[in-house]
Design a protein around this motif. Sequence first.
Motif, PDB file in Angstrom:
ATOM      1  N   MET A   1       0.834  -1.181   0.000  1.00 38.21           N
ATOM      2  CA  MET A   1       0.000   0.000   0.000  1.00 38.21           C
ATOM      3  C   MET A   1       0.873   1.235   0.000  1.00 38.21           C
ATOM      4  O   MET A   1       1.837   1.333   0.739  1.00 38.21           O
ATOM      5  N   HIS A  64      -8.996  -7.742   4.751  1.00 39.28           N
ATOM      6  CA  HIS A  64      -8.617  -6.930   5.903  1.00 39.28           C
ATOM      7  C   HIS A  64      -7.207  -6.385   5.733  1.00 39.28           C
ATOM      8  O   HIS A  64      -6.329  -7.052   5.180  1.00 39.28           O
ATOM      9  N   THR A  65      -7.038  -5.180   6.216  1.00 39.21           N
ATOM     10  CA  THR A  65      -5.731  -4.526   6.220  1.00 39.21           C
ATOM     11  C   THR A  65      -5.311  -4.357   7.673  1.00 39.21           C
ATOM     12  O   THR A  65      -6.040  -3.760   8.472  1.00 39.21           O
ATOM     13  N   ASP A 164       0.581  -5.204   7.888  1.00 38.24           N
ATOM     14  CA  ASP A 164       0.579  -4.628   6.546  1.00 38.24           C
ATOM     15  C   ASP A 164       1.031  -3.170   6.534  1.00 38.24           C
ATOM     16  O   ASP A 164       1.714  -2.742   5.604  1.00 38.24           O
ATOM     17  N   ALA A 252      -5.787   3.573   3.169  1.00 31.76           N
ATOM     18  CA  ALA A 252      -5.127   2.271   3.169  1.00 31.76           C
ATOM     19  C   ALA A 252      -6.118   1.146   2.942  1.00 31.76           C
ATOM     20  O   ALA A 252      -5.865   0.206   2.178  1.00 31.76           O
ATOM     21  N   VAL A 253      -7.280   1.260   3.616  1.00 31.88           N
ATOM     22  CA  VAL A 253      -8.305   0.233   3.443  1.00 31.88           C
ATOM     23  C   VAL A 253      -8.868   0.275   2.036  1.00 31.88           C
ATOM     24  O   VAL A 253      -9.093  -0.767   1.403  1.00 31.88           O
ATOM     25  N   HIS A 256      -6.637  -1.226  -0.480  1.00 24.14           N
ATOM     26  CA  HIS A 256      -6.751  -2.684  -0.391  1.00 24.14           C
ATOM     27  C   HIS A 256      -5.504  -3.413  -0.923  1.00 24.14           C
ATOM     28  O   HIS A 256      -5.575  -4.512  -1.467  1.00 24.14           O
ATOM     29  N   ARG A 257      -4.371  -2.750  -0.796  1.00 25.24           N
ATOM     30  CA  ARG A 257      -3.160  -3.370  -1.314  1.00 25.24           C
ATOM     31  C   ARG A 257      -2.044  -3.390  -0.276  1.00 25.24           C
ATOM     32  O   ARG A 257      -0.885  -3.593  -0.609  1.00 25.24           O
ATOM     33  N   ALA A 258      -2.354  -3.171   0.958  1.00 27.29           N
ATOM     34  CA  ALA A 258      -1.307  -3.060   1.968  1.00 27.29           C
ATOM     35  C   ALA A 258      -0.499  -4.352   2.084  1.00 27.29           C
ATOM     36  O   ALA A 258       0.733  -4.330   2.119  1.00 27.29           O
ATOM     37  N   ALA A 259      -1.203  -5.466   2.145  1.00 32.74           N
ATOM     38  CA  ALA A 259      -0.489  -6.738   2.292  1.00 32.74           C
ATOM     39  C   ALA A 259       0.411  -7.011   1.091  1.00 32.74           C
ATOM     40  O   ALA A 259       1.565  -7.439   1.236  1.00 32.74           O
TER      41      ALA A 259
END
Length: 552
Positions: A1, A64-65, A164, A252-253, A256-259
């Motif tokens: 993210m 989930h983030t 994340d 961040a949510v 949806h790419r934090a992980a």
Amino acid sequence: MTVRLPGRRADAPTRADAETVAARLRALDRVVELGAERLDPTLLAPARELARRAGERLRLSGAHTVVALAGATGSGKSSLFNALAGTTVSQPGVRRPTTGVAHAVVWDAEGAGPLLDWLEVPRRHHLGDEAGELAGLVLLDLPDHDSTVAAHRIEVDRLVALVDVLVWVLDPQKYADAAVHDRYLRPLARHGEVMVVVLNQVDRLDPADVPGTLGDVRRLLADDGLADVPVLATSAATGDGLDLLRAVLTGAVAAHRAALRRISADLDGVAEGLAPTVGGPARDDVDGGAQRALTAALGAAAGIPAVGAAVQRAAVHRAVASTGFPFTRWLRRLRPDPLRRLHLDRARTAAVTAAPDAPDTVQRTSLPATGAVERSRVELALRRLADDAAGGLPDPWPAAVQDAARSRGGDLADALDRAVATTDLGLTRTPLWWRAVGGLQALLAATAVAGALWLAGLYALTVLRLPEPEPPQVGVLPLPTVLLIGGLLAGLLLALLARSLAVLGARRRRARAEARLRESVADVAETLVLTPVRAELAAYAALRAAVAALRR
């Protein structure tokens, strides 16, 4: 993210993002597989750990983030955590009364259970209807990283490696503390895309000092390699900056790419760590000159010159036995065949009848044992071949290729002996001229015998005083004498001529036999030396490609 400030819309996640990371993770699995037997375990450990962790994380909730608030004792981290949660979840205080266990608040907890179990976070608070734009957020309040309790610091280190997004909460008094910069921020410089720094408790500063303090924080972060990390000013007590921080978390949510971003950054780190081990050129084969030198050395060790000489002698021996003077030919048969003296015929017969999966049943030849000179030549050829094959490759590949070249060295002696024993030396076929000369020798021998019998008959008549018929004359000599002497002389001359032809033919047979033996020895070199070396080069090339695929 990529953490973004309000006013800049976070890009929506795309299927390409997930597919790219998935492809890089497959490359990571390949790196771990190929490096398991070849690379230093310490060097490969980050790749192993990332393959385990990333695979588990992606199999868990992708909806989930996980965002962690990390900070020192007294930084106001827990108060900020409660303010974001909208309720008192974590007990704030200068000295936290709880153990080194993280707290979690989950917005929209459906499906988050396995993820929290994996994170080993037992203290959980779920928010449902009020989730809104934060639906899917898992917010963690970590223990103090500067705690005097070792278990607290261990827990922080563990979760920092798993979450994340990291939000580092600093306070105006200790934002320059070396503990956070040296232990966490600087080592995590590669993860700047998934990091936010919050200067909390700004209500304790004079408003005029806030910009200068934020500038000082940014300067320290730049020294850590985190010049692009967002820095926010907040106060849990007054609520200043909370909307800005909440907007960052919402982004961040939404992204949806934090992980994926965290894993991607970890993959970058692993790729950089492994780059020196695959920095050389791609190699897919062995130098032809080195192969020929190895085959020549193995041929000498296998006794090809001795076998070639035996083949030449055997060819002459068998030719003379077939075309020599009939009255002396039996003397030749009393002498042993040179090949049988080496047990080559016996070994070849055993090899033909032996089962393919039972090579030990092949009877050994009687070739002399390999001498020190031949062994030294083989060793030198192996070293040269491995050096040429691994030329330009970084450690540990030269040593690995050397080991591969010698990996089946214990089988070489038997394999070479078996190759010699089972090679068709081309001596089973009887040349037509041998048969023709042999027939002519028989005719000349019969002529000489006929002349001898005729003369013997005439002599008997003389002894018995019987009438003696006058034999035909050939010049001044009677025909029986001509037959006897002519048959003997012609047979001897023909034998000498046939021997000369046999010597010439034996040389050609030796050349053909040695060529076939070299082919057999080359097959042994291919199986026991070149194949393992090529396998090692192929592993290097595959690992090189896999590490390249790890790079973003």
